[in-house]
Scaffold this active site. Structure first.
Site, PDB file in Angstrom:
ATOM      1  N   LYS A  49       0.828  -1.207   0.000  1.00 43.66           N
ATOM      2  CA  LYS A  49       0.000   0.000   0.000  1.00 43.66           C
ATOM      3  C   LYS A  49       0.857   1.251   0.000  1.00 43.66           C
ATOM      4  CE  LYS A  49      -3.942  -2.287   2.136  1.00 43.66           C
ATOM      5  NZ  LYS A  49      -4.532  -2.797   3.366  1.00 43.66           N
ATOM      6  N   GLN A  93      -5.091  -1.098   9.375  1.00 45.75           N
ATOM      7  CA  GLN A  93      -4.870  -2.434   8.822  1.00 45.75           C
ATOM      8  C   GLN A  93      -5.468  -3.495   9.753  1.00 45.75           C
ATOM      9  OE1 GLN A  93      -3.444  -3.292   5.791  1.00 45.75           O
ATOM     10  NE2 GLN A  93      -4.133  -5.338   6.318  1.00 45.75           N
ATOM     11  N   ASP A 116     -11.432   3.217   3.752  1.00 44.35           N
ATOM     12  CA  ASP A 116     -11.849   1.821   3.652  1.00 44.35           C
ATOM     13  C   ASP A 116     -13.370   1.699   3.590  1.00 44.35           C
ATOM     14  OD1 ASP A 116     -10.273  -0.360   3.230  1.00 44.35           O
ATOM     15  OD2 ASP A 116      -9.785  -0.729   5.325  1.00 44.35           O
TER      16      ASP A 116
END
Length: 294
Positions: A49, A93, A116
């Site tokens: 990422k 995460q 997200d």
């Protein structure tokens, strides 16, 4: 024989559009990634990422907390990133180490920075059909379906197998927003095989290796396989494993019209859509015009 949908190539196309969009903006969007603990898979994801964020011309911040970090420490870090005017997107995460409350931590993320698309506010905006940040993997599923069928998915029958808040439910809502007729199937669905055979677009997302067999698939249908499962592969040697999807690829490929492989299908789309969300978040927050073609 189905045409394989190349998720790596489609993801590369999305990243190219993101890079083009970033180059046209008056400032540089910033994505902050928070990693807690030492999970090896999470560390690989975070490295990818960070690398891809920087490759598209955006700024990446990486915060790493130890595995024994407290809930308060995780939430304090997220709060500080909420308050940082330079940060446009915050990615926590997952999974978090045992003992930490993931949902509570996610809810600490400011909805405007929720790249997200997992906060209650983001989910509410999706249900209401309001503009907002959409979950990355389901967004990738829609983009992959369009890469096979074209941009107009109106009237297509979609069956999503799985009702998780991470993939199943948001995928169903995103396909509904494309004017598809959507059915969510799950463990209590009666005659699942017959229902799957009605789908023009079949989206298995349950985490059960090779569950969907060839006779579940309508001839010519598009199979977007979200599953990523590791199974034993004795043919590769003792103790070896391989990745498979929720669809039995060998059986489904001869029947389907288009199918995503595992790996190399939905997986690469998740990071690409995360980068896309970061640009969208930056434009919303900073009052910039959203670049065309994103």
């Amino acid at each position: 024989m189905a045409e394989r949908i190349d998720g790596k190539q489609v993801a590369a196309d999305v990243r190219a559009k993101v890079a083009k969009a970033v180059s046209s903006l008056p400032g540089q969007p910033t994505l902050a990634v928070v990693l807690v603990g030492e999970d090896p898979a999470s560390q690989v994801y975070v490295r990818n990422k960070v690398k891809q964020t920087e490759e598209t011309g955006m700024r990446s911040l990486h915060h790493h907390l130890p595995a024994d970090a407290s809930q308060d420490e995780v939430e304090a870090l997220i709060s500080s990133l909420n308050d940082d005017a330079e940060v446009d997107g915050i990615l926590l995460q997952l999974p978090l180490p045992k003992g930490l409350d993931e949902q509570r931590a996610i809810e600490c993320i400011a909805p405007a920075k929720d790249v997200d698309g997992l906060t209650e506010a983001s989910a509410g905006r999706l249900v209401l059909g309001k503009p907002g940040l959409r979950p990355c993997t389901p967004t990738g599923c829609v983009i992959l379906a369009k890469s096979a069928l074209g941009d107009d998915l109106s009237g297509r029958n979609v069956v999503v197998i799985g009702r998780s808040i991470l993939v199943g439910k948001p995928a169903a809502l995103l396909f509904l927003a494309e004017n598809c007729t959507v059915t969510i199937a799950h463990s209590r669905t009666r005659d699942l095989e017959a229902l799957c055979r009605t789908a023009d677009i079949l989206v298995p997302a349950v985490g059960r290796p090779q569950m969907v067999k060839g006779d579940w698939v309508k001839p010519g249908a598009v199979v977007i396989d979200v599953g990523i499962n590791r199974i034993d592969a004795p043919e590769r040697g003792e103790g070896k494993t391989r990745l498979v999807g929720d669809a039995d690829f060998t059986e489904c490929e001869p029947v389907a019209g288009h199918i995503t492989p595992v790996p190399g299908g939905v997986g690469p789309m998740t990071i690409a859509c995360l980068l896309r969300n970061t640009v969208i978040a930056a434009c919303y927050r900073r009052g910039w015009d959203l670049p065309q073609g994103l």
